[in-house]
Design a protein around this motif. Structure first.
Motif, PDB file in Angstrom:
ATOM      1  N   ILE A  48       0.820  -1.210   0.000  1.00 32.09           N
ATOM      2  CA  ILE A  48       0.000   0.000   0.000  1.00 32.09           C
ATOM      3  C   ILE A  48       0.855   1.262   0.000  1.00 32.09           C
ATOM      4  N   ARG A  49       2.008   1.224   0.662  1.00 37.54           N
ATOM      5  CA  ARG A  49       2.862   2.416   0.721  1.00 37.54           C
ATOM      6  C   ARG A  49       3.477   2.742  -0.646  1.00 37.54           C
ATOM      7  N   PRO A  50       4.107   1.769  -1.309  1.00 35.66           N
ATOM      8  CA  PRO A  50       4.588   2.059  -2.670  1.00 35.66           C
ATOM      9  C   PRO A  50       3.469   2.486  -3.617  1.00 35.66           C
ATOM     10  N   ILE A  51       2.308   1.849  -3.482  1.00 36.01           N
ATOM     11  CA  ILE A  51       1.187   2.186  -4.370  1.00 36.01           C
ATOM     12  C   ILE A  51       0.737   3.625  -4.147  1.00 36.01           C
ATOM     13  N   LEU A  52       0.717   4.066  -2.885  1.00 32.22           N
ATOM     14  CA  LEU A  52       0.348   5.457  -2.601  1.00 32.22           C
ATOM     15  C   LEU A  52       1.323   6.423  -3.260  1.00 32.22           C
ATOM     16  N   LEU A  53       2.621   6.114  -3.153  1.00 33.20           N
ATOM     17  CA  LEU A  53       3.629   6.996  -3.752  1.00 33.20           C
ATOM     18  C   LEU A  53       3.450   7.056  -5.279  1.00 33.20           C
ATOM     19  N   LYS A 137      17.051  14.893  -2.695  1.00 32.32           N
ATOM     20  CA  LYS A 137      17.490  13.684  -1.982  1.00 32.32           C
ATOM     21  C   LYS A 137      17.620  13.962  -0.489  1.00 32.32           C
ATOM     22  N   ILE A 138      18.216  15.120  -0.163  1.00 30.44           N
ATOM     23  CA  ILE A 138      18.393  15.465   1.254  1.00 30.44           C
ATOM     24  C   ILE A 138      17.035  15.588   1.949  1.00 30.44           C
ATOM     25  N   GLU A 139      16.092  16.235   1.250  1.00 28.96           N
ATOM     26  CA  GLU A 139      14.760  16.396   1.847  1.00 28.96           C
ATOM     27  C   GLU A 139      14.072  15.044   2.010  1.00 28.96           C
ATOM     28  N   LEU A 140      14.268  14.146   1.039  1.00 24.56           N
ATOM     29  CA  LEU A 140      13.693  12.801   1.138  1.00 24.56           C
ATOM     30  C   LEU A 140      14.261  12.065   2.348  1.00 24.56           C
ATOM     31  N   VAL A 141      15.598  12.142   2.517  1.00 23.75           N
ATOM     32  CA  VAL A 141      16.240  11.474   3.660  1.00 23.75           C
ATOM     33  C   VAL A 141      15.705  12.034   4.973  1.00 23.75           C
ATOM     34  N   GLN A 142      15.542  13.350   5.047  1.00 22.45           N
ATOM     35  CA  GLN A 142      15.017  13.969   6.268  1.00 22.45           C
ATOM     36  C   GLN A 142      13.602  13.473   6.565  1.00 22.45           C
ATOM     37  N   LYS A 143      12.758  13.458   5.538  1.00 22.97           N
ATOM     38  CA  LYS A 143      11.367  13.034   5.742  1.00 22.97           C
ATOM     39  C   LYS A 143      11.293  11.559   6.144  1.00 22.97           C
ATOM     40  N   ILE A 144      12.098  10.710   5.487  1.00 26.86           N
ATOM     41  CA  ILE A 144      12.069   9.275   5.789  1.00 26.86           C
ATOM     42  C   ILE A 144      12.570   9.017   7.205  1.00 26.86           C
ATOM     43  N   SER A 145      13.678   9.668   7.577  1.00 24.12           N
ATOM     44  CA  SER A 145      14.236   9.419   8.909  1.00 24.12           C
ATOM     45  C   SER A 145      13.299   9.934   9.993  1.00 24.12           C
ATOM     46  N   LEU A 187       4.182   9.623   4.645  1.00 23.63           N
ATOM     47  CA  LEU A 187       5.503   9.752   4.017  1.00 23.63           C
ATOM     48  C   LEU A 187       5.452   9.351   2.538  1.00 23.63           C
ATOM     49  N   SER A 188       4.741   8.285   2.243  1.00 24.46           N
ATOM     50  CA  SER A 188       4.652   7.814   0.854  1.00 24.46           C
ATOM     51  C   SER A 188       4.040   8.889  -0.037  1.00 24.46           C
ATOM     52  N   LEU A 189       2.998   9.528   0.465  1.00 25.42           N
ATOM     53  CA  LEU A 189       2.352  10.600  -0.297  1.00 25.42           C
ATOM     54  C   LEU A 189       3.286  11.804  -0.439  1.00 25.42           C
ATOM     55  N   GLU A 190       3.955  12.153   0.663  1.00 22.35           N
ATOM     56  CA  GLU A 190       4.868  13.306   0.629  1.00 22.35           C
ATOM     57  C   GLU A 190       6.020  13.068  -0.348  1.00 22.35           C
ATOM     58  N   CYS A 191       6.573  11.852  -0.334  1.00 19.53           N
ATOM     59  CA  CYS A 191       7.687  11.553  -1.240  1.00 19.53           C
ATOM     60  C   CYS A 191       7.228  11.623  -2.693  1.00 19.53           C
ATOM     61  N   GLY A 192       6.034  11.103  -2.966  1.00 21.79           N
ATOM     62  CA  GLY A 192       5.495  11.198  -4.323  1.00 21.79           C
ATOM     63  C   GLY A 192       5.308  12.644  -4.737  1.00 21.79           C
ATOM     64  N   ALA A 193       4.758  13.449  -3.813  1.00 20.33           N
ATOM     65  CA  ALA A 193       4.531  14.866  -4.114  1.00 20.33           C
ATOM     66  C   ALA A 193       5.850  15.607  -4.296  1.00 20.33           C
ATOM     67  N   LEU A 194       6.847  15.259  -3.485  1.00 23.40           N
ATOM     68  CA  LEU A 194       8.155  15.915  -3.587  1.00 23.40           C
ATOM     69  C   LEU A 194       8.818  15.600  -4.936  1.00 23.40           C
ATOM     70  N   MET A 203       1.610  19.643  -0.673  1.00 26.94           N
ATOM     71  CA  MET A 203       2.236  18.636   0.171  1.00 26.94           C
ATOM     72  C   MET A 203       1.612  18.631   1.565  1.00 26.94           C
ATOM     73  N   HIS A 204       1.326  19.806   2.100  1.00 27.34           N
ATOM     74  CA  HIS A 204       0.708  19.915   3.420  1.00 27.34           C
ATOM     75  C   HIS A 204      -0.666  19.245   3.434  1.00 27.34           C
ATOM     76  N   ILE A 205      -1.434  19.485   2.383  1.00 29.36           N
ATOM     77  CA  ILE A 205      -2.774  18.880   2.314  1.00 29.36           C
ATOM     78  C   ILE A 205      -2.668  17.360   2.180  1.00 29.36           C
ATOM     79  N   LEU A 206      -1.731  16.899   1.359  1.00 30.33           N
ATOM     80  CA  LEU A 206      -1.571  15.450   1.190  1.00 30.33           C
ATOM     81  C   LEU A 206      -1.084  14.791   2.484  1.00 30.33           C
ATOM     82  N   THR A 207      -0.279  15.506   3.268  1.00 26.78           N
ATOM     83  CA  THR A 207       0.146  14.966   4.566  1.00 26.78           C
ATOM     84  C   THR A 207      -1.053  14.775   5.481  1.00 26.78           C
ATOM     85  N   ARG A 208      -1.928  15.782   5.523  1.00 28.78           N
ATOM     86  CA  ARG A 208      -3.150  15.678   6.353  1.00 28.78           C
ATOM     87  C   ARG A 208      -4.054  14.566   5.812  1.00 28.78           C
ATOM     88  N   PHE A 209      -4.143  14.467   4.496  1.00 28.45           N
ATOM     89  CA  PHE A 209      -4.894  13.373   3.859  1.00 28.45           C
ATOM     90  C   PHE A 209      -4.341  12.023   4.334  1.00 28.45           C
TER      91      PHE A 209
END
Length: 294
Positions: A48-53, A137-145, A187-194, A203-209
Motif C-alpha cells: 500500500i505504501r509504494p502504491i500510494l507513492l 534527496k536530502i529532503e527525502l532522507v530527512q522526511k524518511i528518517s 511519508l509515501s504521499l509526501e515523497c510522491g509529491a516531492l 504537500m501539506h494537504i496530502l500529509t493531512r490526507f
C-alpha cells in the motif's frame, strides 16, 4: 475495488515485487542475510505504501519510473519494522500473513540483522536515486528518517509497548497509530509529491490526507480482527481481544468504530478534493482501504 484502481494496483504490485528482489539480489552481502531479507520481502502484503507513492506521482502526471526506487526503499523500511515487531522481545509472533515469521525460519539473530539491513539499505537507495537533484534527496532522507525514526514509527512502537496492560483513551490510541501507521503512509504521499515537485501547500494537504488515511487503515484492521474471515485474512480473528490489545472496537464498540472509520475516510476525501491533480487513483485507493477484506 474499482476497476482502474484494481488494474493499477495489480500491475504496480508486480513491478514493486520484482524490483525489491532485484535490489537485494545484487547486494554484495552474505547469502544467508540476503535470504532472510528476501524471505520477508516475498511474504506478500498489499504494497500500500509504494502504491500510494506511485498513485501520487501519476496523479501529478509524472513518469512512474521516477518513483520505483524510493517506493522500494519505503517498503523495505515497512518490512524491517514487521520483522522486528514479530521478535520474541516484541510481539513474539509465530506467523505473519500465514507464513512462519522471519525469526522462526532464520533464527532471532539473523532476523534482527535482516531488519537492520533493510532499514540501512533503504537510505543507500535514496542516496543513489538517479535523475533526482541533491537537495531533493536530502529532503527525502530527512522526511524518511523523521517518519521511521524516534519521533515517528519507532516512537509509536515504544508507546504501544508501554501501553500493554493498561487501558488507553481514544486520544492516546490515535497518537500511537498516527506514529506507527500514519506517518509511513503520509511519508509515501509526501515523497510522491516531492518527486512530482508539488507545491508546499499541496504537500501539506496530502500529509493531512495521509493522517486520516492512516487512522482509517488502522481502524479497518481492528474491525477485521473482530469481523473478518480468517481464510481471507491469513491469520486468526480475535487475537487483539485475546492479547488484551487496545483497539478502536474495544474503546468505542464496533458500531462507533465503524462510524469513526467513515469519518476519517470522508475527511480524507475532502482534503484530496483540494489538491490540483488527477485524484482518481487516490480517491479509489481511499475507498479500497475502507472496503478491504484483508
Amino acid at each position: 475495488m474499482e476497476a482502474q484502481m484494481e488494474k493499477f494496483l495489480a500491475q504496480e504490485k508486480v513491478t514493486i515485487d520484482e524490483k525489491l528482489i532485484e535490489h537485494i539480489t545484487q547486494l554484495n552481502a552474505p547469502e544467508s542475510l540476503k535470504d532472510s531479507m528476501i524471505y520477508s520481502l516475498k511474504a506478500g502484503g498489499k504494497r500500500i505504501r509504494p502504491i500510494l507513492l506511485l498513485a501520487t506521482l501519476k496523479g501529478f502526471g509524472k513518469d512512474l519510473n521516477k518513483g520505483y526506487d524510493i517506493a522500494c526503499a519505503i517498503e523495505m523500511i515497512h518490512t524491517y519494522s514487521l520483522i522486528h515487531d514479530d521478535l520474541p522481545a516484541m510481539d513474539d509472533d509465530d506467523l505473519r500473513r500465514g507464513q512462519p515469521t522471519n525469526h522462526k525460519v532464520f533464527g532471532e539473530a539473523l532476523a534482527i540483522l535482516a531488519g537492520d539491513g533493510l532499514l540501512t539499505y533503504s537510505f543507500t537507495i535514496v542516496s543513489q536515486l538517479q535523475s533526482v537533484e541533491d537537495h531533493i534527496k536530502i529532503e527525502l532522507v530527512q522526511k524518511i528518517s523523521q517518519a521511521a525514526g524516534p519521533k515517528g514509527m519507532v516512537a509509536g512502537q515504544v508507546a504501544d509497548m508501554e501501553a500493554e496492560g493498561r487501558d488507553l483513551d481514544l486520544e492516546e490510541l490515535q497518537e500511537i497509530h498516527h506514529r506507527k501507521t500514519g506517518d509511513l503512509l503520509s511519508l509515501s504521499l509526501e515523497c510522491g509529491a516531492l518527486l512530482a515537485e508539488a507545491s508546499q501547500e499541496e504537500m501539506h494537504i496530502l500529509t493531512r490526507f495521509g493522517k486520516h488515511l492512516g487512522l482509517a487503515f488502522q481502524i479497518k484492521d481492528d474491525l477485521l480482527d473482530v469481523e473478518g474471515d480468517e481464510n481471507v485474512l491469513g491469520k486468526r480473528v480475535g487475537s487483539d481481544a485475546t492479547n488484551e490489545k487496545n483497539t478502536y472496537p474495544k474503546i468505542l464498540g464496533v458500531e462507533k468504530a465503524k462510524e469513526t472509520l467513515t469519518y476519517h475516510l470522508n475527511e480524507a476525501h475532502k482534503l484530496l478534493a483540494q489538491v490540483d491533480m488527477d485524484q482518481t487513483l487516490l480517491r479509489q485507493l481511499t475507498n479500497y482501504i475502507g472496503e478491504r477484506a484483508n
